[in-house]
Write an enzyme that holds these catalytic residues in place. Structure first.
Site, PDB file in Angstrom:
ATOM      1  N   HIS A  82      37.987  47.911  56.916  1.00 19.19           N
ATOM      2  CA  HIS A  82      38.747  47.890  55.672  1.00 19.19           C
ATOM      3  C   HIS A  82      38.986  49.329  55.239  1.00 19.19           C
ATOM      4  CE1 HIS A  82      40.116  46.419  51.765  1.00 19.19           C
ATOM      5  NE2 HIS A  82      39.528  47.496  51.280  1.00 19.19           N
ATOM      6  N   ASP A 161      38.139  36.200  43.447  1.00 22.55           N
ATOM      7  CA  ASP A 161      38.704  37.549  43.504  1.00 22.55           C
ATOM      8  C   ASP A 161      40.180  37.541  43.154  1.00 22.55           C
ATOM      9  OD1 ASP A 161      38.523  40.409  44.151  1.00 22.55           O
ATOM     10  OD2 ASP A 161      40.000  39.865  45.656  1.00 22.55           O
ATOM     11  N   ARG A 168      42.263  42.139  36.248  1.00 20.25           N
ATOM     12  CA  ARG A 168      41.956  43.584  36.188  1.00 20.25           C
ATOM     13  C   ARG A 168      43.231  44.394  36.287  1.00 20.25           C
ATOM     14  NH1 ARG A 168      38.641  44.114  41.215  1.00 20.25           N
ATOM     15  NH2 ARG A 168      38.774  46.334  40.789  1.00 20.25           N
TER      16      ARG A 168
HETATM   17  N1  URA Z   1      41.158  46.417  46.928  1.00 21.00           N
HETATM   18  C1  URA Z   1      40.530  45.241  46.694  1.00 21.00           C
HETATM   19  O1  URA Z   1      40.528  44.346  47.541  1.00 21.00           O
HETATM   20  N2  URA Z   1      39.895  45.082  45.511  1.00 21.00           N
HETATM   21  C2  URA Z   1      39.870  46.030  44.567  1.00 21.00           C
HETATM   22  O2  URA Z   1      39.279  45.812  43.538  1.00 21.00           O
HETATM   23  C3  URA Z   1      40.530  47.244  44.814  1.00 21.00           C
HETATM   24  C4  URA Z   1      41.162  47.407  46.012  1.00 21.00           C
END
Ligand code: URA
Length: 433
Positions: A82, A161, A168
């Site tokens: 990642h 998420d 966010r």
């Molecule tokens: N990438 C993600 O997957 N989550 C974050 O909070 C910031 C960047």
């Protein structure tokens, strides 16, 4: 439980209990809480942070909000990488097939670009026909068939998420280390991996311009991986200049074709070789980082990684001929030079502005639902630190009939400086293992 009580507790500097964290993540994911109440709690976490226990519980609760990939039948080491993202960062597109060519299984689940950064999925979708929206069953089928797969987040993997990130983003609460770390790691943990490599970018084109913040994020993610038994290492790498020469989706895929033919820009190849070498070593497939590097370099040079890239493109509905014939990728109809205004050495004052220059042409997304023009972008003819003369082309602007051209040029003027002397710093600042 009342969300207001959790917010005031955190506001006053007291830690949340495991039950409180699990309740919040599950109730918010189910849609039982109001966004402005949830944003209140995220805001206090933004300021107060989460301690190690809270962060571990928060991450696991996010992971448990959905299902995970079941790759228990896969015999090879399951690995992924990642990157925290940047401008021209196309490493994943070459690294995944290179790792697969070295016998790894690579279930690469990636994201899209937003703002000045590009996203792996958007780059792949520049390939005519390429489909990144796969179900979990399709992800497993392509992985079994090809040894690698490129896919987007599914509805069922870490739904918490998806909701929390959107909130966010809408409320200016993205750049908080515990929230970024738990967001990234919960998704990676859902991939059922043996090994994860993290490329944390620092510099003006990254999320975390200051390397000290980058290192804090890196150590936080490493801590989560360790506590979950996932083998992981991190490199802190430079995003104080664009990576490679191409910035823009189809142009970057063309550059990947060069890298997979054993060529391409030196900085791109170095990151592919270094990160791949590290993964092979962590996975136990190479006895040292150096041996891993050599194996990755070999599959770039002998065409095995390139063949696997063509195989996965075909399996995901794309036209594999683009790897050898980049003219089959979408092409912008016009090219305009951006020239140096004086003699000196090229330096990047703001790499973020380079990303915004491409977005101005239509090649980036300022809002999550914006459409992208895959053909437009930039090709740098000079790299950071190289000598240039007044009037010489610094980069080519690939544009569509002048759309966004003036804004692009103005971002480029903010991005670059020609200085009496300039020397780029190290490409890899540090390894955290
Ligand atoms: N990438 C993600 O997957 N989550 C974050 O909070 C910031 C960047």
């Amino acid at each position: 439980m009342q969300l207001r009580d959790l917010t005031t507790k955190k506001r006053d500097g007291r830690p949340l209990s495991d039950d409180e964290i699990r309740w919040f993540i599950s109730a918010y994911t189910r849609g039982d809480l109001l966004d402005y109440h949830a944003a209140g709690l995220l805001g206090t976490i933004f300021v107060r942070g989460l301690d190690e226990r809270e962060l571990g519980t928060w991450t696991r609760a996010m992971l448990e909000s959905g299902s995970r990939l079941d790759l228990s039948h896969v015999q090879q080491p399951k690995v992924d990488k990642h990157s925290t993202g940047g401008v021209g960062d196309k490493v994943s597109l070459a690294l995944a097939p290179a790792l697969a060519a070295c016998g790894m299984a690579v279930p690469m689940i990636s994201g899209r670009g937003l703002g000045h950064t590009g996203g792996t999925l958007d780059k792949l979708e520049a390939i005519p026909g390429f489909v990144t929206r796969l179900s979990e069953d399709e992800i497993v089928r392509v992985l079994d068939e090809c040894g690698l797969v490129f896919a987007g987040q599914t509805e069922r993997l870490v739904p918490a998420d998806k909701k929390l990130y959107a909130l966010r983003d809408a409320t200016g609460l993205v750049e908080a280390v515990p929230l970024i770390a738990s967001s990234i790691m919960s998704k990676k943990l859902a991939e059922d991996l043996d090994v994860l490599f993290l490329d944390v970018k620092y510099g003006s084109g990254s999320f975390m311009p200051d390397p000290v913040d980058g290192e804090r994020l890196a150590r936080t993610m490493l801590g989560i991986a360790r506590s979950c038994g996932l083998k992981c290492s991190v490199a802190l790498t430079a995003m104080d200049r664009p990576l490679g020469r191409a910035v823009g989706h189809a142009l970057e895929v063309a550059e990947i074709g060069e890298c997979l033919a054993g060529g391409g820009p030196a900085d791109l190849r170095e990151l592919v070789v270094a990160q791949g070498g590290e993964v092979l070593h962590l996975a136990g497939a190479a006895s040292s980082h150096e041996e891993g590097r050599q194996r990755i370099a070999a599959v770039l040079d002998n065409g095995h990684a390139r063949t696997l890239f063509e195989v996965v493109i075909k399996a995901q509905g794309g036209d594999p001929r683009v790897v050898a014939r980049p003219a089959l990728l979408p092409q912008a109809p016009a090219v305009e030079p951006f020239v140096a205004d004086r003699d000196g050495f090229l330096s990047f004052h703001s790499v973020r502005e380079v990303g915004l220059a491409v977005a101005a042409l239509g090649g980036g997304r300022l809002r999550i639902d914006d459409q992208i023009d895959p053909a437009v972008g930039l090709v740098w003819r000079r790299a950071a630190g190289e000598a240039v003369r007044a009037g010489e082309t610094l980069c080519e602007i690939h544009h569509r009939s002048g759309h966004g051209l003036a804004r692009c040029q103005s971002h480029l003027t903010n991005a670059v400086e020609v200085l009496p002397a300039a020397a780029p710093g190290r490409l890899i600042l540090d390894w955290l293992r």
